[in-house]
Design an enzyme around this catalytic site. Structure first.
Site, PDB file in Angstrom:
ATOM      1  N   HIS A   1     -14.497 -43.377   5.970  1.00 56.98           N
ATOM      2  CA  HIS A   1     -14.686 -41.927   5.987  1.00 56.98           C
ATOM      3  C   HIS A   1     -16.094 -41.509   6.402  1.00 56.98           C
ATOM      4  O   HIS A   1     -16.439 -40.336   6.307  1.00 56.98           O
ATOM      5  CB  HIS A   1     -14.342 -41.303   4.631  1.00 56.98           C
ATOM      6  CG  HIS A   1     -12.956 -41.631   4.159  1.00 56.98           C
ATOM      7  ND1 HIS A   1     -11.830 -41.169   4.794  1.00 56.98           N
ATOM      8  CD2 HIS A   1     -12.531 -42.412   3.132  1.00 56.98           C
ATOM      9  CE1 HIS A   1     -10.759 -41.627   4.168  1.00 56.98           C
ATOM     10  NE2 HIS A   1     -11.159 -42.397   3.163  1.00 56.98           N
TER      11      HIS A   1
ATOM     12  N   GLU B   1      -4.102 -35.202  -1.347  1.00 54.74           N
ATOM     13  CA  GLU B   1      -3.599 -34.667  -0.085  1.00 54.74           C
ATOM     14  C   GLU B   1      -2.659 -35.670   0.577  1.00 54.74           C
ATOM     15  O   GLU B   1      -2.800 -36.886   0.384  1.00 54.74           O
ATOM     16  CB  GLU B   1      -4.743 -34.410   0.900  1.00 54.74           C
ATOM     17  CG  GLU B   1      -5.571 -33.204   0.616  1.00 54.74           C
ATOM     18  CD  GLU B   1      -6.647 -33.008   1.680  1.00 54.74           C
ATOM     19  OE1 GLU B   1      -7.259 -31.939   1.661  1.00 54.74           O
ATOM     20  OE2 GLU B   1      -6.859 -33.919   2.495  1.00 54.74           O
TER      21      GLU B   1
ATOM     22  N   LYS C   1     -13.190 -28.098  -3.379  1.00 51.75           N
ATOM     23  CA  LYS C   1     -12.152 -28.196  -2.365  1.00 51.75           C
ATOM     24  C   LYS C   1     -10.854 -27.508  -2.769  1.00 51.75           C
ATOM     25  O   LYS C   1     -10.156 -26.929  -1.935  1.00 51.75           O
ATOM     26  CB  LYS C   1     -11.898 -29.668  -2.026  1.00 51.75           C
ATOM     27  CG  LYS C   1     -13.059 -30.322  -1.277  1.00 51.75           C
ATOM     28  CD  LYS C   1     -12.762 -31.767  -0.957  1.00 51.75           C
ATOM     29  CE  LYS C   1     -13.813 -32.360  -0.037  1.00 51.75           C
ATOM     30  NZ  LYS C   1     -15.158 -32.284  -0.562  1.00 51.75           N
TER      31      LYS C   1
ATOM     32  N   ARG D   1     -23.561 -26.109   5.495  1.00 53.64           N
ATOM     33  CA  ARG D   1     -24.885 -26.600   5.883  1.00 53.64           C
ATOM     34  C   ARG D   1     -24.849 -27.006   7.339  1.00 53.64           C
ATOM     35  O   ARG D   1     -23.802 -26.952   7.995  1.00 53.64           O
ATOM     36  CB  ARG D   1     -25.267 -27.808   5.031  1.00 53.64           C
ATOM     37  CG  ARG D   1     -24.203 -28.915   5.092  1.00 53.64           C
ATOM     38  CD  ARG D   1     -24.638 -30.179   4.401  1.00 53.64           C
ATOM     39  NE  ARG D   1     -23.557 -31.126   4.184  1.00 53.64           N
ATOM     40  CZ  ARG D   1     -23.050 -31.942   5.098  1.00 53.64           C
ATOM     41  NH1 ARG D   1     -23.514 -31.909   6.335  1.00 53.64           N
ATOM     42  NH2 ARG D   1     -22.075 -32.781   4.800  1.00 53.64           N
TER      43      ARG D   1
END
Length: 648
Positions: A235, A200, A116, A297
């Site tokens: 999440h 973040e 990431k 994907r």
């Protein structure tokens, strides 16, 4: 065109790929573990190969076994599905090196977007807006905590190599940071073999918007519009839809163009998803949407894109992998109506969404809609894999039509004795905020109490449970043990109770008979004479309990009636014995014998069905027994911790 395809996956996605491959005339090969020997995808494939024991790390995650199976069966290509090895660049390269076709992006593209922090740096260079945060190499807890302080709480800790909602923790205050960081790194190391994280800024009114992109080996890249995946719990996505509610054309054009730039920046080939986080405090606006990550994907929620575009994305994957250009160019793609998907999980919302495992004695899904599933009646939900058992997919001319269709579909689910989230999703779809399109990633948490509101069995359900206990097949009806109203055990003959396995049962009870039932931990005395005839809609009998499914509420609700009044089926007994709610592996032990603990304090963390489950103290007290070690495998019902209640 590919002529034979091995599917390196299981469950509903394996069945989904088999369906399209069959329509294209492609021979399919399935792989399976011990637990999946009788699974639906094994039955549907033209050929199947056993690849190892039930744990995924010994079967579905062993690339060498999968490549060997492809070679042994003459398969030309390998489709990874999603999860497992689908975003493993080393496996993709090994497939290519073995002379096989990899149905997915290049290993270089996977590597470029798989980490990431590196992906964000690349996106910044490509002019794609990214969320503010820390992407540095210094992974010391002190540096990470300082960066979180500088960004400002709340923040989100995310595994650098993460995906699928794993390795993510929201932190609201500095004093929580250390504990959340440790938990996140543990889960990241277990799931991805890499415990590095990034930090973040957590958006307070976030919408999760993602764009389906597709590239080919001829330099073409298109988008197939956006999906809204904001309805999440821990999440993990619960309900997805396309297009995103409240999305205007200008914002759509901006976000989709950014997604195409992101894909082109890594020379992307195949199906991919660019995920964005949007600050929806003032509605969806192009200047308040930021890149989060790319999934290299096919996504679980790809059916909603297929429904609004009329395209088969698995067919696109197979054609692109065969070297063909994209089936459609951008100007040939447009949105038709609205689609929604609900993920049906084997879990119990009333018990903190703990996965529910066991045999599917009754398994009936709604008719007239698109169903993606990898199980059938009589199959088993095991503890080794993700608890999702089906996807319910609907399409309507507009959002409201789709919402009503999905609401009705959730109410028509009939599954037992395994618990599901069908009722929970029906309540969510009926919520005023969702109906209005006022969604964000915190909606479920804010309304959780209403969404998992405890159902109270009515007299009809209670009587059904009582009669089921009387009709338990372990003993003749005339010899059933019944608890009288004063608690003394006695044998009661019931010659006037008629049992019919096809049409249910009716009760014409003898006078003055009372049965004591244990209902979700409460003891209730039921007068069998008070309710008259009983005909339950659904029922089941097991060796230690009976089940009745009521139909009168917002959605079907399953009630269990244990044959004994102890702590059957619970994770915490009344005496403070903390039991393993399911088979799993201990990942953290945070107490020692003799420790003083407070109610709600985390004692042990259990990893099962790809999730971490925290077991906490039921009350203030002292740890008097500890049978948990990090890394140990435990069985369901195993005593892990014993807490003696503090004297007051």
């Amino acid at each position: 065109m590919i002529e034979s395809l091995l599917i390196a996956n299981r469950g509903e996605i394996a069945c989904r790929i088999i369906r399209t491959a069959r329509e294209m005339g492609i021979r399919t090969v399935a792989v399976y573990s011990d637990a999946d020997a009788k699974a639906l995808h094994v039955r549907q494939a033209d050929e199947a190969v056993h690849i190892g024991p039930s744990p995924a790390r010994e079967s579905y995650l062993v690339g060498d076994k999968i490549i060997a199976a492809a070679k042994a069966t003459g398969a030309q290509a390998i489709h990874p599905g999603y999860g497992f090895l689908s975003e493993n660049a080393d496996f993709a390269q090994a497939v290519i090196d073995a002379g096989l076709i990899w149905v997915g992006p290049s290993p270089d593209s996977i590597r470029a977007m798989g980490l990431k922090d590196a992906a964000k740096a690349r996106m910044i260079a490509a002019g794609v807006p990214v969320t503010p945060g820390y992407l540095g190499e210094d992974q010391s807890p002190e540096r990470l905590a300082n960066e979180a302080d500088a960004i400002g709480y709340p923040v989100l800790i995310k595994a650098v190599a993460g995906g699928g909602g794993k390795g993510m923790r929201r932190v609201d205050a500095a004093q929580q940071f250390s504990e959340m960081l440790q938990s996140c790194k543990r889960e990241a190391a277990s799931s991805f073999g890499d415990d590095r994280v990034l930090i973040e800024k957590y958006i307070l009114s976030p919408r999760h918007i993602e764009v389906q992109v597709f590239g080919d080996s001829h330099g073409n890249v298109v988008h197939l519009f956006e999906r809204d995946c904001s309805l999440q719990r821990r999440h993990q996505k619960v309900i997805e839809e396309a297009p995103a509610p409240g999305m205007d054309e200008a914002t759509r054009e901006a976000i989709c163009a950014a997604a195409v730039r992101a894909a082109k920046a890594v020379d992307y080939v195949g199906a991919g998803t660019i995920e964005f986080i949007a600050d929806a405090s003032e509605g969806l606006r192009a200047d308040r949407i930021w890149f989060m990550e790319m999934n290299t994907r096919l996504q679980v929620e790809h059916p909603v894109t297929e429904e609004i575009t009329g395209q088969d994305l698995v067919e696109w994957q197979l054609r692109v992998a065969s070297g063909e250009p994209l089936p459609r160019q951008q100007e040939d793609l447009w949105i038709h109506g609205h689609a929604m998907e609900a993920r049906l999980y084997a879990e119990d919302p009333a018990k903190g969404f703990l996965p529910s495992i066991g045999r599917l004695n009754h398994f009936m899904l709604p008719f007239g809609i698109r169903i993606e599933t990898g199980v059938i009646e009589g199959g088993t939900v095991s503890s080794f894999y993700d608890p999702m058992i089906a996807k319910l997919v609907v399409h309507g001319s507009d959002r409201e039509e789709a919402r009503v269709k999905l609401f009705d579909a959730c109410r028509e689910v009939r599954i037992q004795p395994v618990r599901t989230n069908a009722e929970f999703m029906a309540r969510l779809l009926a919520a005023r905020e969702f109906a209005a399109g006022d969604v964000d990633t915190g909606l479920i948490e804010r309304k959780l109490d209403n969404l998992v509101e405890r159902e109270v069995p009515d007299a009809r359900v209670l009587s059904a449970g009582a009669v089921l206990l009387l009709a338990h097949p372990d003993k003749p009806i005339a010899e059933q043990p019944v608890l009288s109203s004063n608690g003394d055990r006695e044998w009661v003959a019931s010659p006037s109770t008629a049992w019919n396995p096809l049409f249910g049962f009716r009760l014409n009870a003898a006078p003055n008979r009372t049965v004591r039932l244990a209902v979700d931990g409460e003891t209730l005395d039921i007068d069998l004479d008070a309710t008259g005839p009983v005909e339950p809609d659904r029922y089941d009998i097991e060796h230690d309990s009976v089940w009745v499914q009521a139909e009168d509420g917002l959605a079907p609700h399953l009630f269990s009636f244990p044959a004994s009044t102890g702590a059957h089926g619970g994770a915490v007994a009344a005496n403070g014995a903390i039991l393993a709610p399911m088979p799993g592996r201990i990942t953290a032990v945070e107490v020692a014998p003799g420790d003083t603990v407070t109610q709600g304090q985390r004692l042990v963390t259990l990893e099962a069905m790809k999730m971490e489950h925290s077991l906490t103290a039921p009350f203030d007290g002292t740890v008097t027994e500890l049978n948990a070690e990090i890394g140990a495998q435990v069985s369901e019902g195993a005593l892990l911790v014993k807490v003696d209640k503090a004297e007051r």
